[in-house]
Design an enzyme around this catalytic site. Structure first.
Site, PDB file in Angstrom:
ATOM      1  CG  ASP A 178      -1.972   0.981   1.231  1.00  0.00           C
ATOM      2  OD1 ASP A 178      -2.111   1.540   0.141  1.00  0.00           O
ATOM      3  OD2 ASP A 178      -2.563   1.514   2.250  1.00  0.00           O
ATOM      4  CD  GLU A 235      -5.006   6.485  -0.633  1.00  0.00           C
ATOM      5  OE1 GLU A 235      -6.314   5.988  -0.757  1.00  0.00           O
ATOM      6  OE2 GLU A 235      -4.325   6.327  -0.022  1.00  0.00           O
ATOM      7  CG  HIS A 272      -3.311   1.551   6.789  1.00  0.00           C
ATOM      8  ND1 HIS A 272      -4.303   2.478   6.762  1.00  0.00           N
ATOM      9  CD2 HIS A 272      -2.936   1.621   5.627  1.00  0.00           C
ATOM     10  CE1 HIS A 272      -4.595   2.895   5.696  1.00  0.00           C
ATOM     11  NE2 HIS A 272      -3.836   2.511   4.808  1.00  0.00           N
TER      12      HIS A 272
END
Length: 487
Positions: free
Chosen positions: A300, A334, A434
């Site tokens: 990510d 983002e 995350h």
């Protein structure tokens, strides 16, 4: 009988010959050309090598950090080496930094004298701070927004814990995004609601499926003036506090000292592989360059960025020039603001109709099985040759949707740009998303080759289509747009 050719017909013939010369220079969408694009990407480790560079050499890349700035330079330099036309689009980004973060269970019914228990946690992006010495307060555990509202009288002066589990059963059955959406709502809105009720702080159970006592950070929607301390705690610690609360009152000592600094200067990295006869039309492929600071953001979204870079590498190796310009964008911010996507839309709003299609890869590096497409029913039928080209690598599945609502493409899609993203196996994505575990070793090189192949083949197909997809003309509902806190 001889046919006479009038001047208009001669004009049409000349135009046809010109089109033929373009076709001769540009292989177009014949099956052999699509197969070459697909197979060239599948035989290359270019994206995997760039992934190692980005994650190992640069590391975490939270907006405003030295890592984010280094990533811009690294990616822009590499795209220039490929021969792309590179520009850096300035973007002002939030600059939030975490500080000390500790927590202990200091009192509960049945606690042996002198015993405390450590809670593993991490501040949420946008969190407020405790005093340097921390705070000590009683916990109220809730499992829904309805329960929080029903117990509003108990909230003032306390720490609210949202003990809401991530539904891994849904994720295992192809509904990871739905499972995430259900749980992440409490990270996005929970601290704000707790603050409005007078809570001293808010804690949120980790939004993910891996119960290995690791935390999942992310942004929260705390407004200025109501930035209470807010943190994610591990699944195990959330369950422990919930169990202890059934025995009687539980008190925590919490220290969080993040800071919100002035906005920082940063950039979207934009790289064009110019087209031929339709060069003013754009097919955009992308991933986001920033990451959270707990790890190196391999899934990510470094994997998405390097897959997009791999599109240009693939076409360079083949010496293929598309009819439309293929534009690679590495978005900035983002994760905790979405300013890169909005900034791009503001800059190109007047020419949005020149964006033929846009593609973002931002759902992890799991195996892609096909495409999700925000196109009309009639336009979906035009994708059959693309599906056929992707079937040999097991990526021929196709799902048409009214709205894709991919984070950085939200503004473009709302303005009518048909949007695409890979249809990915994301069952295990939220084990790493995350967390401190989102590192290079979690990315399977074969899966990454497939991501690059799907993106490159799709980009080539879209850039050479004779037919128009048509504008999507959708009004994306607020609930469908993945705001920063939902990411």
């Amino acid at each position: 009988m001889k046919r006479r050719i009038c001047l208009p017909a001669l004009t049409l013939i000349a135009a046809s010959l010109a089109a033929s010369s373009v076709s001769a220079a540009t292989p177009g969408n014949d099956p052999a050309a699509l197969a070459k694009v697909r197979d060239t990407a599948m035989q290359s480790d270019y994206a995997y090598q760039r992934l190692e560079d980005l994650t190992d050499l640069v590391g975490p890349r939270l907006s405003g950090s030295a890592g984010a700035a280094a990533a811009v330079t690294q990616v822009a330099d590499e795209l220039r080496k490929l021969g792309a036309r590179v520009t850096l689009q300035p973007v002002k980004v939030p600059h939030w930094v975490r500080g000390a973060e500790t927590c202990e269970v200091v009192d509960y019914k049945g606690r042996p004298a002198g015993v405390t228990q450590k809670v593993v946690l991490t501040a949420l992006g946008g969190s407020g701070a405790t005093p340097a010495a921390g705070i000590t307060a009683e916990v109220i555990v809730v499992r829904s927004f309805e329960e929080l509202k029903a117990r509003a009288a108990e909230v003032k002066g306390r720490i609210v814990l949202f003990d809401v589990p991530f539904d891994q059963n849904m994720a295992d059955r192809g509904l990871a995004g739905n499972a995430y959406g259900q749980a992440v709502a409490f990270r996005g809105a929970g601290p704000r609601m707790a603050a409005e009720m007078g809570a001293q702080a808010a804690l949120v159970r980790a939004v993910g499926g891996a119960a290995y006592r690791i935390v999942h950070t992310g942004a929260t929607n705390l407004p200025e003036g109501k930035r209470i301390p807010a943190a994610a705690i591990t699944i195990e610690d959330s369950m422990l506090i919930a169990r202890l609360s059934k025995r009687g009152p539980v008190r925590l000592h919490l220290t969080l000292t993040p800071q919100i600094l002035p906005d920082a200067d940063s950039y979207n990295v934009i790289a064009d592989w110019p087209g031929t006869d339709k060069a003013d039309e754009i097919v955009l492929v992308s991933g986001h360059l920033d990451s959270w600071d707990l790890a190196t953001g391999a899934n990510d979204d470094a994997s998405g960025v390097v897959s997009a870079m791999g599109v240009i590498d693939t076409l360079r190796k083949l010496d293929y020039r598309p009819r439309r310009t293929i534009r690679v964008v590495a978005w900035m911010n983002e994760e905790n603001g979405g300013r890169g996507g909005r900034g791009y839309n503001d800059a190109y709003k007047s020419t949005a109709e020149k964006h033929f299609a846009a593609y973002e890869d931002d759902s992890g590096s799991g195996r892609p099985f096909g495409l999700r497409a925000g196109v009309g029913l009639q336009s979906a039928k035009l994708m059959a040759p693309l599906q056929a080209a992707l079937y040999p690598i097991g990526a021929g599945a196709f799902r048409r949707e009214d709205v894709i609502a991919s984070g950085d493409l939200h503004e473009l899609e709302t303005s009518g740009v048909p949007s695409f993203e890979p249809w990915i196996d994301s069952a295990n994505y939220f084990n790493y998303h995350h967390t401190p575990a989102d590192t290079f070793d979690k990315v399977d090189p074969d899966n990454l080759r497939r991501h690059t192949a799907v993106m490159a083949t799709t980009a080539w197909f879209l850039a050479n289509m004779d037919q128009q997809i048509g504008r999507s003309n959708v009004a994306v509902p607020v609930t469908a747009a993945p705001a920063a806190a939902a990411k």
